[in-house]
Write an enzyme that holds these catalytic residues in place. Structure first.
Site, PDB file in Angstrom:
ATOM      1  CG  ASP A 132      -1.986   1.179   1.418  1.00  0.00           C
ATOM      2  OD1 ASP A 132      -1.749   2.158   0.627  1.00  0.00           O
ATOM      3  OD2 ASP A 132      -2.920   0.880   1.774  1.00  0.00           O
ATOM      4  CE  LYS A 160      -7.004   8.838   2.147  1.00  0.00           C
ATOM      5  NZ  LYS A 160      -6.446   7.298   2.582  1.00  0.00           N
TER       6      LYS A 160
HETATM    7  C1  LIG Z   1      -7.187   6.202   3.113  1.00  0.00           C
HETATM    8  C2  LIG Z   1      -6.513   5.174   2.855  1.00  0.00           C
HETATM    9  C3  LIG Z   1      -6.917   3.817   2.404  1.00  0.00           C
HETATM   10  C4  LIG Z   1      -8.372   3.642   1.812  1.00  0.00           C
HETATM   11  O1  LIG Z   1      -8.582   4.654   1.011  1.00  0.00           O
HETATM   12  P1  LIG Z   1     -10.239   4.996   0.705  1.00  0.00           P
HETATM   13  O2  LIG Z   1      -9.930   5.955  -0.427  1.00  0.00           O
HETATM   14  O3  LIG Z   1     -10.417   5.928   2.074  1.00  0.00           O
HETATM   15  O4  LIG Z   1     -11.096   4.035   0.775  1.00  0.00           O
HETATM   16  C5  LIG Z   1      -6.000   2.636   2.251  1.00  0.00           C
HETATM   17  N1  LIG Z   1      -4.903   2.783   2.701  1.00  0.00           N
HETATM   18  C6  LIG Z   1      -4.113   4.013   3.031  1.00  0.00           C
HETATM   19  C7  LIG Z   1      -2.838   3.828   3.423  1.00  0.00           C
HETATM   20  C8  LIG Z   1      -4.966   5.003   3.165  1.00  0.00           C
HETATM   21  O5  LIG Z   1      -4.276   6.270   3.694  1.00  0.00           O
END
Ligand SMILES: *Cc1c(COP(=O)(O)O)cnc(C)c1O
Length: 397
Positions: free
Chosen positions: A176, A201
């Site tokens: 991730d 993000k």
């Molecule tokens: C926000 C986030 C997610 C999930 O993403 P969404 O778009 O809110 O569903 C997954 N992994 C990380 C590291 C995040 O910051």
């Protein structure tokens, strides 16, 4: 002209971009439509229904693939839709997965509420110590899912070391990479099989959309992801895809400024008398600074710090902020400040929270692109007010 040889600023603006064959608009059009007309029975232009595919979503996938350096990317309605689709694509009842203990809370909830009851088990371990990985591998382990840097303490996991272990055991490694994006961290060059992004993000970067993406060099896996996305109905929506396409153009420039602003603020916090500790991979005092420097191309835009005054000082500081916004999420141009122990990590058992280093006095800042000196002035007045409040109380006692 192949965009492969271009540098990252050019790739962000031009890489993998689809051209508008209809009117040659400079921006790829928004195909805000649920379905597409067939020219004759069995004859269409490659599109039929927007749960399966949509030209604007395809355009976004081209742009994301160019950033990732993969043949393609698969785009989802949210980051969690991407992670859910990945898990349903790879795991079946009886399978086992290993995940970072600092993984995104939603991923943890996905295992607890959905996958565990279906017989798919996840172990959440400290992946920053590779010995733990070897010890957790079982014959039925299919997936290792790591997040680095971890949230909110920015604990770093060595992607290359884990990819060697994963390869030896024929287990897929997914990273991730939401906190750094392919601009600041290249999971595939470090041996990962799958890259996960919450485009919500930094990729969008303007707090305008939610979205997610998966990328891999394995084209068979990409086809599987598309099939399961169609089945679950987790594809990105056209308008969000269109907005995200605009955000991506400035990603490398934005990240450069996020990193510079975060380093400036981290250094300022580190010498502030009310601050106990600062977590930022770009600081020489960061415990895993050497690994960060080797694995990342910058410290990133997230800074966490602990106030000496604990939970009460953190609450006061957050409430007194005037410029920075009290909000969850991260990665946008607006600076967002959170109190993890009462928001993003409130669900966790207090003992586990402590074990992960998430104290009640911890504050996380997603450093935006406002002038860092204005942010420092705001943080300074908020922290100073807390200090005087505590001193005043102590005098009375
Ligand atoms: C926000 C986030 C997610 C999930 O993403 P969404 O778009 O809110 O569903 C997954 N992994 C990380 C590291 C995040 O910051």
């Amino acid at each position: 002209m192949s965009t492969k040889s271009f540098r990252e600023a050019t790739i962000a603006i031009r890489g993998g971009r689809a051209l508008d064959s209809h009117a040659s608009s400079i921006l790829f059009p928004l195909y805000q439509t649920g379905n597409f007309v067939h020219d004759a029975v069995g004859v269409d232009k490659g599109y039929s229904y927007s749960r399966v595919s949509n030209p604007t979503v395809d355009a976004l996938e081209g742009s994301l693939a160019a950033l990732e350096g993969t043949p393609s990317a698969v785009s989802f309605r949210t980051g969690m839709a991407a992670i859910t689709t990945l898990c349903f694509s790879l795991l079946r009842s009886g399978d086992h997965a290993i995940l970072s203990d600092v993984i995104y809370g939603g991923t943890m909830r996905l295992f607890r509420e959905v996958l565990n009851p279906l017989g798919i088990h996840g172990d959440f371990i400290d992946t920053s110590n590779t010995v733990n990985i070897e010890a957790s591998i079982r014959p039925e382990t299919r997936l290792i899912l790591i997040e680095t840097p971890g949230n909110p303490t920015l604990k770093i996991t060595d992607i290359q070391a884990i990819s060697r272990i994963a390869r030896r055991h024929s287990i897929l490694l997914a990273v991730d990479n939401t906190f750094l994006t392919p601009i600041l961290q290249r999971p595939f060059e470090l041996g990962a099989d799958i890259s996960i992004l919450s485009t919500t993000k930094y990729i969008d970067g303007h707090n305008a959309t939610v979205g997610g993406s998966l990328a891999t060099h394995d084209e068979q896996l990409t086809e599987r992801l598309r099939l399961i996305r169609k089945t679950l109905g987790t594809i990105q929506a056209p308008f969000e895809a269109w907005l995200t396409l605009q955000g991506i153009k400035t990603l490398p420039m934005r990240l450069r400024l996020h990193c510079a602003g975060a380093l400036r603020i981290a250094k300022w916090l580190e010498i502030h008398p009310a601050v106990k500790y600062v977590f930022y991979p770009g600081l020489p005092s960061f415990p895993q600074q050497a690994l960060a420097a080797q694995q990342q191309r910058g410290g990133g835009g997230i800074v966490a710090f602990e106030l000496k005054g604990g939970a009460e000082a953190a609450r006061q500081t957050l409430n007194r902020l005037q410029l920075c916004s009290r909000a969850e999420s991260l990665g946008g141009v607006e600076t967002l400040v959170t109190h993890p122990s009462t928001t993003t990590h409130a669900d966790l058992d207090p003992d586990l929270r402590q074990a992960l280093g998430i104290s009640d006095g911890l504050i996380r800042i997603s450093v935006g692109l406002e002038d860092p000196e204005d942010l420092i002035a705001d943080l300074g007045q908020a922290i100073a007010a807390t200090g005087s409040h505590l001193r005043a109380r102590k005098d009375k006692l």
